[in-house]
Structures are given as structure tokens and as C-alpha cells.
Enzyme design. Structure first.
Site, mmCIF file in Angstrom:
data_model
loop_
_atom_site.group_PDB
_atom_site.id
_atom_site.type_symbol
_atom_site.label_atom_id
_atom_site.label_comp_id
_atom_site.label_asym_id
_atom_site.label_seq_id
_atom_site.Cartn_x
_atom_site.Cartn_y
_atom_site.Cartn_z
ATOM 1 N N CYS A 36 0.848 -1.201 0.000
ATOM 2 C CA CYS A 36 0.000 0.000 0.000
ATOM 3 C C CYS A 36 0.885 1.252 0.000
ATOM 4 O O CYS A 36 1.875 1.304 0.722
ATOM 5 C CB CYS A 36 -0.902 0.012 1.230
ATOM 6 S SG CYS A 36 -2.320 -1.039 1.006
ATOM 7 N N GLY B 213 -4.884 -0.608 -14.546
ATOM 8 C CA GLY B 213 -5.459 0.031 -15.734
ATOM 9 C C GLY B 213 -6.235 -0.874 -16.664
ATOM 10 O O GLY B 213 -6.418 -0.540 -17.833
ATOM 11 N N GLY C 34 -5.847 3.206 -12.433
ATOM 12 C CA GLY C 34 -6.654 3.422 -13.638
ATOM 13 C C GLY C 34 -5.824 3.399 -14.909
ATOM 14 O O GLY C 34 -4.619 3.090 -14.883
#
Ligand SMILES: Cc1cc2nc3c(=O)[nH]c(=O)nc-3n(C[C@H](O)[C@H](O)[C@H](O)COP(=O)(O)O)c2cc1C
Length: 380
Positions: free
Chosen positions: A138, A253, A226
Site C-alpha cells: 500500500c 489500468g 486506472g
């Protein structure tokens, strides 16, 4: 129907699509919604800490990055699940299991490897997990977890080793893209016993500044995801696929069947999605599956084994690049509409008023071919 099934780390998935660990897997019912669309595997939001530092922000945590009003990426400051460990282990995983997708359970690598091993034991003792995904990646600011572990080969090794010593089911590791090269970390994960690796988590990023008020859109650093990140993740996937012999789950993505195929051609076995589901809903999953099936049938491929890693052999080194044969642009006069775009983008001034190419000036960069709206330019 083409056979879309894949075997990843010894587990059979009915297709290579997996719901990535994130908001679309917020609870058991959310995972069930993905399973109902036919997805091969589901991963919950990372199960982990209940500590003070893991408090969940609820004050605006998404910034959708747009160009000309088209979303190209998203920065988030989401941090961890709002569910307690008890919620997940006693209720939500059971609900998700009803969907019959592979239960690929994400757990946070805790500050100490022994704590991680204890969490592995807690999750596998439910009997609801088919495979585990250890999150060392993360991009958030907590100092003792996330990418602070995953950017170090030594720390990743220690965490994976402890987790693997306890795990009785396959264990994969989700890596961070926030490193110059992922190869050394992937190798360490493999040597510690990881059965597979997920490439990758989000890219640490900053959302930007609202220039009308002089303040940031989001007041902390977050994770960028994305379509905009796909070239960066494809770089990592292909580099690792070429150098480390370990099954890969690619994530970054993906919003169409073409993205899935690209990752498989770069060596991935499974492919995960997150932001595209956040933007388009769970129905996107069945659309991608149907498109994948159509493409496989049209091409006559019988399984993804036919195409896995197909593109890797054509990725060359910088040293080899200059030794490849030189090319130059050729304009097809019949298709050319003389819009002038090729001239504007040619920084070698090789395209004349008559829309012909001066071969002595052309440097073979291919920009004109890329920009031509009529496909009138070819690099030969
Ligand atoms: C809002 C949000 C929350 C996320 N939370 C997690 C998480 O809890 N655990 C994790 O491993 N990855 C998390 N991710 C990362 C995603 O699983 C995925 O790696 C990343 O979004 C790249 O894939 P995408 O481009 O398809 O979104 C999160 C991503 C987003 C956008």
C-alpha cells in the site's frame, strides 16, 4: 465457447479475471456482486490492522484525474477496511464464498512477521480461503506497513517466509510499483517461498492543486490507479516475467478484454481489475468475459497457454535497439487529406508542403504514423 480457465499457483480459476483488493470488494456482498458477473476470483479489501494508525478517512478521499473531461486516472487516500477482523472472518467471507469464485484473500503484512503469520493462521482456519495475497505494497503513509516493507527485498523476504511457514494454502505477494526495479523484490519473494506475485499495487502520487483557491485537491499523498498507470505496470510485469520464474497476476489500468490479453501476452496468468469496476460497475466484468471469449474464438486459440508471454521475446535491450534496421515514413497520397498534422509533429522537418517525406531528413521516429487521422502514413 473458448476455454477461459487458468491454473494459478495450483488453483483453478474459471477465467483469468480477478476482482482486485479494494473498494469493489468492500464486504462479502460486494464480492458476491462480482462473482455473479462470472469473475474467476475475488479478493476482499485487505484484511489487517485494527490499530489506531489504521483509522479510515471519511473526508473526501478520491480525486478523478481527467483530461478534456475524460477520466484517465484516480488518486485515492483510502487506507484500510472499516470492517473488523471478526466481521470478515465470521460473516463476510462466508457471504462471498456463496459466489463460487476463487476466494483469494488479501491480508496486510503486519509490522512484525510473527503478527503476519498469526493473521495467516486466523484467515486459513476459517476454511473459506483458497489462496492468500500478502499485501506489502500500500502506498499510504503508515511507517511500519505497506510499501515500506515491499520496497525492501530483505523485509519482503522475512514477511513472506513467516507467512509461508504458516500457510497451508498457496500464498501470493502483492508488490509495489514504487521501486526502480521490481526484479530483486520478486526474486526475494520467490526465494522466501511465494507461490505467485501480484504486480502491482497503486503508484504513490499527488492529486494536484486547485489554482482558484491555492489548495491541494486531496490533502495527502495517495495511490494513483486506472488507465494512466498501465504502461508503468506493463513495464514491471514484463521485466519480472523475463527474469523471475514465478506465476504473475497483473493489475493496473485494465478496462477491456484487450488490456487482459496484453497482460497475458506479457506473461501474466491472471489479471485483476479495480478502478474500471469503480467507474463502470460490476457489469463490466461480464462484458470483458464475453469479449474475451469472442476474441479467443475468432483467433482460434484454445487456451490462454497459446498466447502467454508471446510478446516478451520482442522486447529488446537499449543496446540492441540501435542495431535494428532503420525505417522511414511513407505517405500514401490517395489516403492523405493534407490536414497538416504530420508536418506539425515532425521535428526533423522531413515532411514537405506537398506531403512528401524527405528521406534524407526523416529520422524514422514514427510520430507522423501515430498521429495521422487517416492511417495514410506507414513506417517502412
Ligand atoms: C480506492 C482504492 C482502494 C484500494 N485498496 C487496496 C487495498 O485495500 N489493498 C490492496 O492490496 N490494494 C488496494 N488498492 C489497489 C488495487 O487493488 C489495484 O492494485 C490498483 O487499483 C491498480 O489497479 P487498477 O488500475 O485496476 O485500479 C486500492 C485501489 C483503490 C483505487
Amino acid at each position: 465457447m473458448a476455454d477461459l480457465s487458468v491454473k494459478y499457483c495450483g488453483v483453478t480459476y474459471q477465467n483469468p479475471l480477478i476482482l482486485a483488493s479494494a473498494t469493489p470488494g468492500w464486504d462479502g456482498n460486494a464480492m458476491l456482486l462480482a462473482a455473479k458477473q462470472g469473475i474467476g476470483g475475488v479478493i476482499p479489501k485487505t484484511i489487517g490492522p485494527e490499530q489506531e494508525w489504521a483509522k479510515h478517512p471519511r473526508n473526501g478521499r478520491f480525486y478523478i484525474y481527467k483530461k478534456k473531461n475524460i477520466p484517465i486516472g484516480q488518486v485515492n487516500l483510502e487506507l484500510f477496511t472499516t470492517k473488523t477482523r471478526g466481521d470478515w472472518l465470521d460473516h463476510d467471507l462466508e457471504i462471498a464464498k456463496q459466489g463460487r469464485a476463487v476466494m483469494h484473500i488479501s491480508l496486510l503484512a503486519m509490522p512484525e512477521p510473527e503478527q503476519t503469520a498469526a493473521l495467516v493462521e486466523e484467515i486459513q482456519s476459517t476454511g473459506l480461503a483458497d489462496i492468500l495475497e500478502l499485501n506489502v505494497s500500500c502506498p499510504m503513509p503508515a511507517k511500519t506497513v505497506g510499501m515500506h516493507i515491499g520496497k525492501s527485498a530483505e523485509k519482503t523476504f522475512a514477511q513472506v517466509k513467516a507467512a509461508k511457514e504458516t500457510a497451508k494454502i498457496p500464498l501470493t505477494v502483492k508488490l509495489t510499483p514504487n521501486v526502480a526495479s521490481m526484479i530483486e523484490i520478486a526474486q526475494a519473494a520467490k526465494e522466501a517461498g511465494a507461490d505467485g506475485i501480484t504486480i502491482s499495487n497503486s503508484i504513490r502520487a499527488f492529486a494536484g492543486v486547485d489554482i482558484e483557491i491555492g489548495k491541494p485537491y486531496l490533502c495527502a499523498y495517495g495511490g494513483y490507479t486506472g488507465p494512466a498507470i498501465k504502461p508503468i505496470i506493463m513495464r514491471h510485469v514484463s521485466e519480472v516475467a523475463k527474469q523471475v520464474d514465478i506465476p504473475i497476476s497483473a493489475v493496473g489500468g485494465v478496462s477491456s478484454y484487450r488490456d487482459v490479453i496484453e497482460y497475458i501476452m506479457l506473461g501474466a496468468v491472471t489479471v485483476q481489475l479495480c478502478t474500471s469496476v469503480m467507474w463502470q460497475g460490476y457489469a463490466l466484468i461480464s462484458k470483458i468475459l464475453s469479449d474475451l471469449n469472442g476474441w479467443m474464438e475468432e483467433k482460434g486459440y484454445t487456451s490462454f497457454e497459446d498466447i502467454r508471454g508471446m510478446a516478451l521475446g520482442n522486447i529488446t535491450s537499449v543496446e540492441e535497439l540501435a542495431r535494428l534496421p532503420a525505417k522511414h515514413a511513407v505517405i500514401d497520397a490517395a489516403s492523405c487529406i493534407q490536414c497538416g498534422i504530420c508536418r506539425r509533429v515532425c521535428f526533423y522537418r522531413a515532411i514537405t508542403d506537398l506531403y512528401r517525406v524527405r528521406y534524407d531528413q526523416c529520422d524514422g521516429c514514427g510520430a507522423c504514423e501515430q498521429w495521422c487521422p487517416k492511417k495514410a502514413v506507414t513506417l517502412c
